[in-house]
Motif scaffolding. Structure first.
Motif, PDB file in Angstrom:
ATOM      1  N   GLU A 296       0.830  -1.195   0.000  1.00 15.92           N
ATOM      2  CA  GLU A 296       0.000   0.000   0.000  1.00 15.92           C
ATOM      3  C   GLU A 296       0.866   1.247   0.000  1.00 15.92           C
ATOM      4  O   GLU A 296       2.032   1.211   0.409  1.00 15.92           O
ATOM      5  N   ALA A 297       0.297   2.339  -0.458  1.00 18.89           N
ATOM      6  CA  ALA A 297       1.003   3.624  -0.461  1.00 18.89           C
ATOM      7  C   ALA A 297       0.076   4.700   0.074  1.00 18.89           C
ATOM      8  O   ALA A 297      -1.144   4.518   0.160  1.00 18.89           O
ATOM      9  N   VAL A 321      -4.721   5.916   2.271  1.00 14.80           N
ATOM     10  CA  VAL A 321      -3.937   4.729   1.938  1.00 14.80           C
ATOM     11  C   VAL A 321      -4.714   3.851   0.967  1.00 14.80           C
ATOM     12  O   VAL A 321      -5.885   3.528   1.200  1.00 14.80           O
ATOM     13  N   HIS A 322      -4.042   3.483  -0.157  1.00 14.23           N
ATOM     14  CA  HIS A 322      -4.638   2.599  -1.167  1.00 14.23           C
ATOM     15  C   HIS A 322      -3.585   1.571  -1.614  1.00 14.23           C
ATOM     16  O   HIS A 322      -2.382   1.789  -1.427  1.00 14.23           O
ATOM     17  N   PRO A 323      -4.020   0.483  -2.261  1.00 11.06           N
ATOM     18  CA  PRO A 323      -3.060  -0.471  -2.828  1.00 11.06           C
ATOM     19  C   PRO A 323      -2.217   0.196  -3.919  1.00 11.06           C
ATOM     20  O   PRO A 323      -2.739   0.980  -4.726  1.00 11.06           O
ATOM     21  N   THR A 343       1.672  10.746  -5.010  1.00 10.09           N
ATOM     22  CA  THR A 343       1.970   9.528  -4.260  1.00 10.09           C
ATOM     23  C   THR A 343       3.108   9.850  -3.310  1.00 10.09           C
ATOM     24  O   THR A 343       4.217  10.160  -3.748  1.00 10.09           O
ATOM     25  N   ARG A 344       2.856   9.789  -2.014  1.00  7.37           N
ATOM     26  CA  ARG A 344       3.821  10.295  -1.028  1.00  7.37           C
ATOM     27  C   ARG A 344       4.840   9.248  -0.592  1.00  7.37           C
ATOM     28  O   ARG A 344       6.031   9.513  -0.560  1.00  7.37           O
ATOM     29  N   ARG A 345       4.367   8.046  -0.218  1.00  4.59           N
ATOM     30  CA  ARG A 345       5.320   7.045   0.284  1.00  4.59           C
ATOM     31  C   ARG A 345       4.667   5.662   0.259  1.00  4.59           C
ATOM     32  O   ARG A 345       3.438   5.538   0.238  1.00  4.59           O
ATOM     33  N   ILE A 346       5.511   4.646   0.261  1.00  2.63           N
ATOM     34  CA  ILE A 346       5.047   3.262   0.347  1.00  2.63           C
ATOM     35  C   ILE A 346       5.005   2.857   1.820  1.00  2.63           C
ATOM     36  O   ILE A 346       5.980   3.040   2.555  1.00  2.63           O
ATOM     37  N   VAL A 347       3.897   2.322   2.239  1.00  4.14           N
ATOM     38  CA  VAL A 347       3.705   1.954   3.639  1.00  4.14           C
ATOM     39  C   VAL A 347       4.670   0.835   4.024  1.00  4.14           C
ATOM     40  O   VAL A 347       4.803  -0.173   3.313  1.00  4.14           O
ATOM     41  N   TYR A 422      -9.011  -1.807  -4.615  1.00  3.84           N
ATOM     42  CA  TYR A 422      -8.726  -3.123  -4.067  1.00  3.84           C
ATOM     43  C   TYR A 422      -7.698  -3.832  -4.936  1.00  3.84           C
ATOM     44  O   TYR A 422      -7.472  -3.469  -6.096  1.00  3.84           O
ATOM     45  N   PHE A 423      -7.073  -4.834  -4.372  1.00  2.00           N
ATOM     46  CA  PHE A 423      -6.135  -5.684  -5.104  1.00  2.00           C
ATOM     47  C   PHE A 423      -6.577  -7.130  -4.968  1.00  2.00           C
ATOM     48  O   PHE A 423      -6.751  -7.642  -3.859  1.00  2.00           O
ATOM     49  N   ASP A 424      -6.785  -7.786  -6.112  1.00  2.42           N
ATOM     50  CA  ASP A 424      -7.147  -9.199  -6.136  1.00  2.42           C
ATOM     51  C   ASP A 424      -5.892  -9.997  -6.477  1.00  2.42           C
ATOM     52  O   ASP A 424      -5.386  -9.911  -7.601  1.00  2.42           O
ATOM     53  N   PRO A 425      -5.351 -10.777  -5.531  1.00  2.00           N
ATOM     54  CA  PRO A 425      -4.114 -11.507  -5.804  1.00  2.00           C
ATOM     55  C   PRO A 425      -4.240 -12.537  -6.914  1.00  2.00           C
ATOM     56  O   PRO A 425      -3.231 -12.987  -7.473  1.00  2.00           O
TER      57      PRO A 425
END
Length: 442
Positions: A296-297, A321-323, A343-347, A422-425
């Motif tokens: 997420e970022a 925060v989003h994927p 986009t600020r940073r990756i979590v 959302y993210f579907d693996p």
């Protein structure tokens, strides 16, 4: 008078001068908010890089420079601009504190993905067109011979699917009223009404894209500075819309389909470029994809606001925060969801790690010409406009300010908010789904 209003006194000292006197009988944050809402020179509620302090309501000064083709479109559409243009939102409605901005639409919005169950062959849409032109292999399609205002619901669904597949779709020679533009946006999702952006009078949600007006109001956009944000958006302001970006990524449900219609177009210049998030993802190695999948970022707003607990610490952005890799509900394809401006940073990553990775990902979007399309807006018929409709989820875009304001460029934009990201693996990439070759790095 309210308590806030009575706590702010404007004492005239000399003609055309004022002194603000703040009383201490109410909390500091309420005093600050009252000052900002009641004194137009305190322009914290405007975009920092533009430094504009616009007066609320229809603007007579803008009407004086409104292009003739734009005014003709409004008159033909029954839109009254006689009091001024554009209409600037009332300062009382603009968020002052970051918590106020965060609270806007901080709840679930109903959303139907119109392209999900559309005819994959798009027989109704393509059958009514005189020509369908893919402008590049990976992104951008132009449809000829259709008027957007006449589309059936079936054609709108098929168009939504086409946009989801091709990232951006273009229509030249359009007679399109702003009201119809908004109605089409409402079909595709919840139309975003921006609390700060100038709009068409009495049509909230139909925002104005018009750098000429902002320059007239004092925005410092010129040949030397218009691209600086594309090197480092944290240090160089994004003036106008020349920096690569995606819209409204800080929303709980970010932008989906966005429709920009230009009714005043430079003879040469003023193009727009789009890049595909599907293709950007597929440029990555399998190992890198596995690293990013599920991460997420933090995404930020374009505008800054004050911290209620520390109002003198400077502007703060809304954060959400989003994927970093999302799955598109219509195509089922994975795509890379980042942009340099917001986009600020990756979590979970250190600041150094995050900056290194994000700057590389920004470059993937921006430096691969084979995943981009550059569009020249020109019409073939006098008195008509041109539309571009893109999917903000899977696209970055930027304007090219090479005409330097010598020719008028004016348009209206409607953005429909989409699903909660959302993210579907189990989802596949575009090339994987289409059976196209993917390089295996040794």
């Amino acid at each position: 008078m309210s308590k806030i209003e009575t706590s702010i006194l404007v004492e005239a000292k000399e003609p055309d001068t004022e002194t603000l006197l703040v009383l201490n009988d109410i909390p500091l944050d309420e005093q600050v908010e009252g000052l900002i809402r009641n004194h137009k020179e305190l322009n914290i509620t405007r975009h920092r890089s533009e430094k504009l302090a616009l007066s609320s309501g229809p603007d007579p000064t803008g009407l004086k420079i409104l292009p003739a083709s734009s005014r003709q479109r409004f008159e033909e559409s029954g839109i009254d601009v006689s009091r001024g243009y554009p209409e600037v939102p009332d300062r009382s409605q603009i968020p002052v504190f970051v918590d106020q901005a965060f609270a806007i639409r901080n709840y679930d919005l109903p959303y139907t993905e119109r392209g999900k169950n559309a005819d994959k062959d798009k027989k109704s849409l393509f059958g009514a067109a005189t020509e369908v032109i893919n402008l590049t292999k990976n992104v951008g399609t132009e449809i000829v011979g259709l008027q957007l205002e006449n589309l059936t619901d079936q054609q709108k669904d098929e168009l939504a699917l086409l946009i989801a597949e091709r990232v951006v779709v273009f229509f030249r020679d359009q007679k399109l009223s702003p009201k119809t533009q908004r109605k089409l946006g409402e079909y595709w999702g919840h139309v975003e009404v921006h609390p700060q952006t100038p709009q068409v009078p009495d049509l909230p949600g139909v925002t104005v894209i018009w750098n000429d007006y902002k320059i007239k109001q004092g925005m410092n956009l010129n040949y030397s500075n218009n691209n600086l944000g594309n090197w480092d958006a944290t240090k160089n302001p994004a003036i106008g819309n020349q920096v690569w970006h995606a819209d409204l990524v800080h929303e709980r449900q970010p932008a989906g389909y966005t429709h920009l219609h230009l009714d005043a177009i430079p003879g040469v210049g003023g193009d727009t470029i789009w890049a595909s998030g599907y293709a950007a993802y597929d440029k990555l190695s399998d190992e890198f994809k596995q690293l990013l999948d599920g991460k997420e970022a933090v995404y930020i707003s374009a505008h800054g606001y004050l911290d209620r607990d520390d109002p003198f610490s400077g502007p703060k952005k809304v954060e959400r925060v989003h994927p970093i890799v999302r799955t598109h509900p219509a195509t089922g394809w994975k795509y890379l969801f980042v942009n340099r401006a917001m986009t600020r940073r990756i979590v979970g990553f250190s600041p150094v790690e995050s900056d290194l990775i994000l700057n590389y990902l920004f470059d993937v979007y921006e430096k691969n010409a084979d995943i981009q399309v550059r569009f020249k807006w020109s019409n073939t018929k006098t008195g008509y406009g041109t539309s571009a409709i893109w999917d903000n989820r899977i696209a970055q875009h930027r304007a090219v300010w090479d005409h330097e304001g010598k020719d008028a460029r004016h348009g209206t934009r409607v953005t429909s908010l989409a699903e909660k990201p959302y993210f579907d693996p189990d989802s596949k990439s575009q090339r994987e789904s289409l059976g196209k070759y993917l390089h295996k790095w040794e």
